[in-house]
Design a protein around this motif. Sequence first.
Motif, PDB file in Angstrom:
ATOM      1  N   HIS A 164       0.843  -1.203   0.000  1.00  0.00           N
ATOM      2  CA  HIS A 164       0.000   0.000   0.000  1.00  0.00           C
ATOM      3  C   HIS A 164       0.871   1.244   0.000  1.00  0.00           C
TER       4      HIS A 164
ATOM      5  N   ASP B  56       5.643   4.522   5.275  1.00  0.00           N
ATOM      6  CA  ASP B  56       6.520   3.559   5.958  1.00  0.00           C
ATOM      7  C   ASP B  56       6.699   2.260   5.166  1.00  0.00           C
ATOM      8  N   HIS B  57       6.049   2.160   3.993  1.00  0.00           N
ATOM      9  CA  HIS B  57       6.203   0.966   3.149  1.00  0.00           C
ATOM     10  C   HIS B  57       6.866   1.270   1.803  1.00  0.00           C
TER      11      HIS B  57
ATOM     12  N   ASP C 138      -0.130  -4.121   5.809  1.00  0.00           N
ATOM     13  CA  ASP C 138      -0.925  -3.731   6.982  1.00  0.00           C
ATOM     14  C   ASP C 138      -2.376  -4.174   6.791  1.00  0.00           C
TER      15      ASP C 138
ATOM     16  N   HIS D 133       5.954  -5.308  11.513  1.00  0.00           N
ATOM     17  CA  HIS D 133       5.235  -4.059  11.780  1.00  0.00           C
ATOM     18  C   HIS D 133       4.929  -3.796  13.246  1.00  0.00           C
TER      19      HIS D 133
HETATM   20 ZN   LIG Z   1       2.616   0.528   7.949  1.00  0.00          ZN
END
Ligand SMILES: [Zn+2]
Length: 339
Positions: free
Chosen positions: A114, A118-119, A218, A299
Motif C-alpha cells: 500500500h 513507511d512501506h 498492513d 510491523h
Molecule cells: Zn505501515
Amino acid sequence: MKHVLAKAKWLLCVALFFVGSAHLQAQTSSTAPAFEVVVLGDSGGIQDGNLSAFLLRSLTEPNYVALDAGTLVNGINQSIKQGAFSELTIKEDKKWGKAGTILRQHVKGYLLSHAHLDHVNGMLVASPEDSKKSIYALASVNTMIGETYFNGKAWANFSDRGIPPLLNKYHVVDLLPGTSTPIADTELSVTAFSLSHPVESSAFVIEHGDDIFVYFGDTGPDIVEKQGKLDAIWTYLAKQVKHKNLRGMIIETSFENERPHNLLFGHLTPALLMGELGRFAGKIGGEQPLKGLNVVISHIKYSLAKNVDPRAKITKQLNEANDLGVNIIIPQQGQKFQF
Ligand SMILES: [Zn+2]
Ligand SMILES: [Zn+2]
C-alpha cells in the motif's frame, strides 16, 4: 504372490502418506528449504532506517523481489554486516559497491502492499541510483503512489505512467486480485488480494513451483473491519495447501492486546492475529493443521516512550495465545531466514 501384494500395499501406504501430508512438508524441518527471506526492516513506524521491508527469493536463483520497501539501502547495509547475503553469489560490478550491486542486480522488482510512507520510503529515496525494474501493486495502490509521490513535487516521477515528465525507470504493473502474474527476471509469480486498512492494502501469495509464501501488508481484523477480506484469503489458502507447500507467512502485529478496537487504525494485535489464524486452521480442518507453520511477525510499532517495550510484550502475548502451535518468529533487521 503374497510378497508382491504386501510390497504393493506398502507402496500404496507410502504414496498416500505423501499425498496426505503434502501441505505439512512446509511445516516440518525435514524438507529442504525453498525460499530465503532477508529482513531489511522489521518495525512499523517511528524509527527511520528500520521500516517494513523484506527480500524474498527462491533458493534456486540469486534474484530477489522486495516485499514492501519502507527501508531499503540501510536494510541492505545492515544485512551485509550480519552476513545475510553470505550464500548469495553476488555479481561483480566495476562501478557499484556491494549494497549497490545487490540493489541494482539482485533485486528484480517491488511488491508494494500500500501507499503509506513507511512501506515505500526506502524505494523512493534510493530511486536515483536504482536500476530499471518493475513495481507490482493493486491498481489503486499504484495510482495513489503515482499521485502522492511520483508527482514532480514530493518526488520526481521515476515511473512510466502518471504526471510528466516520466523518468521511466520503474515499469508499473497493476495486479488483478486473485490472478497470478509472473515477476519479471525471477522464477516467482504473485497473486494479490485486497486487505482492509485506511487506504487499500494488499497481501501477496508468492509461488515457486509447488511452494508458496504469503506476505501481508498492513491489515485490520475482519471482526473490526467487517469486509471479510482476510476470510477470503484464508479460504483461498486452505484450498492451496491441499496440493501445495505453504512455507510460511509474514503478517503484522502492530499493537498490544490492550489497544482498544476503535484505535487500531487497520492493524492487528496478538489476540486478533491468533483469531484470524484460528479461522484459517478451521478452514483446513483436522487436528492442529497449522502446527509448525512459520509465522513471521512484522510491523511491531516501535515507541520512543520511556519504560515501554512493545516488542517484548507482543512476543509474550503471541506465545501465550499460541494454541495452534505455529512457529512464531520475531525478526530483526539484518537477519536471514530459509523456509
Ligand atoms: Zn505501515
Ligand atoms: Zn499502513
